[in-house]
Design an enzyme around this catalytic site. Structure first.
Site, short mmCIF file in Angstrom:
data_model
loop_
_atom_site.label_atom_id
_atom_site.label_comp_id
_atom_site.label_asym_id
_atom_site.label_seq_id
_atom_site.Cartn_x
_atom_site.Cartn_y
_atom_site.Cartn_z
N ASP A 12 35.47 18.48 34.14
CA ASP A 12 37.06 18.14 34.62
C ASP A 12 37.46 18.87 35.20
O ASP A 12 36.97 19.29 36.48
CB ASP A 12 37.78 18.55 33.09
CG ASP A 12 38.51 17.71 33.39
OD1 ASP A 12 39.18 17.40 34.18
OD2 ASP A 12 39.92 18.88 32.44
N HIS A 31 36.27 5.69 29.93
CA HIS A 31 37.57 6.70 30.27
C HIS A 31 36.86 6.25 32.15
O HIS A 31 38.23 6.53 33.13
CB HIS A 31 37.74 7.97 30.57
CG HIS A 31 38.26 8.69 30.61
ND1 HIS A 31 39.80 8.88 30.22
CD2 HIS A 31 38.53 9.69 31.97
CE1 HIS A 31 40.52 9.59 31.08
NE2 HIS A 31 40.01 10.32 31.99
#
Length: 363
Positions: free
Chosen positions: A170, A243
């Site tokens: 992330d 995504h």
């Protein structure tokens, strides 16, 4: 490449002029660009009516309070950022709202929803040590006792090599250096609030059993990256509802737009809640809002982000992050004729400042 909401996507203060023309020097921002943290506390607070003076005093003194708590271990990089919601702004200041400040806009798609939840203040505390985060949040709340209610609290942490609980890295492509400053800080487009920023926060809860059932290959198609290497799929392979694909935001000229994320992981066995706290800073909320529209409504409509089949947004808030100079003295902003607050010279800074409450509206 442009930053995504959860961070899988592509992805110093400026010299400013004031609203009447001419240089005003460097506006000192809050610690939005602090280094990545090992731990953080996210507090969303609602402010009770009549408590605006207490809140204004806290806003002005937060930098000093942060220094006082962090001086024991300066190498642990304790920092704080505070944001103000649209409703509280109107109660605190006889000034026009910053251009992009408005309540968080709920999004309701065919299958998924991004809710708007209550919040007047956002406190983002981060450090390499969780005890420093805890202590600063505690000291803030001691000063606000009886003045605020906690709408949401998350104590979050860095998980392994910056992975979230879904197992993907992330924040790899956050902008750095001057690109980060350009992405995050307001400049001449809203010079009265130069050096400020906007922040959108959402708490996502993951359905980990459902996620594990689909297997690694399908997980990679949901995200648009390989799980182990963190390499993005080629465009001709990456699904359009992944995504990464839906969080690539470009201007008409093809320029990709960045946000700066400081997401961290949280979890509770007792509550059975495991998730990601998304926090995205930008010079305008429009970039993050477009990402969210793509995710929840789809691009094209109906082609929503498949990560939402496994991650549910349960909170949503938008806040303005003033410069540190503004927090100390809101009188640094002088409204133009016709603006809200006209006729309040220098925001009554000399009087309000002598009372230690910043520049407040009459209550």
């Amino acid at each position: 490449m442009a930053g995504s909401v959860t961070g899988y996507g592509r992805i110093g203060p400026h010299w400013m002029g004031n609203r009447r023309g001419g240089p005003v020097g460097r506006r000192q921002p809050q610690d939005v660009l602090a280094p990545p943290a090992q731990a953080a506390v996210f507090l969303v607070l609602t402010v009770r009516r009549g408590a605006e003076g207490v809140v204004a005093d806290l806003l002005a003194n937060l930098p000093a309070l942060t220094r006082s708590v962090g001086f024991r271990y300066p190498e642990e990089l304790l920092s704080s950022v505070i944001g103000i919601g649209a409703g509280l702004w109107d109660r605190l200041y006889d000034l026009p709202r910053p251009a992009g400040l408005h309540p968080f806009r709920e999004l309701v798609g065919d299958r998924h929803r991004a809710p708007a939840t209550p919040g007047d203040l956002l406190l983002h505390v981060r450090s390499r040590r969780p005890d420093l985060c805890f202590e600063l949040a505690r000291q803030v709340m001691l000063r606000l006792t009886g003045s605020v209610d906690v709408a949401d609290e998350v104590q979050a942490f860095r998980y392994f090599d910056n992975r979230d609980l879904l197992g993907f890295v992330d924040g790899t492509e956050n902008p750095t250096g001057q690109a980060a400053s350009d992405a995050v800080f307001i400049g001449d487009e809203d010079p009265a609030y130069a050096g400020g920023s906007y922040v959108i926060v959402q708490k996502y809860l993951h359905d980990l059993p459902a996620w594990e059932r689909i297997g690694v290959a399908e997980q990679e198609r949901v995200i648009g990256r390989s799980k182990l290497s963190n390499i993005e799929m080629p465009d001709d392979v990456k699904p359009t509802n992944s995504h990464v694909a839906l969080n690539t935001i470009t201007d008409p000229d093809g320029t990709e737009r960045d946000i700066l994320r400081a997401n961290l992981v949280f979890g509770s066995e007792r509550a059975g809640e495991f998730g990601t706290y998304f926090i995205g800073y930008a010079a305008t909320p429009e970039v993050t809002e477009q990402m969210l529209r793509h995710m929840f409504l789809g691009n094209p409509p109906g082609n929503y982000d498949r990560i939402l089949d496994f991650s549910t947004a349960v909170t949503g808030g938008l806040f303005f992050v003033p410069s540190a100079d503004f927090l100390e003295d809101p009188g640094v902003v002088t409204p133009e004729p016709g603006d809200k607050g006209e006729g309040a010279p220098a925001m009554q800074a000399s009087v309000a400042g002598s009372l230690g409450i910043g520049s407040l509206k009459d209550r």
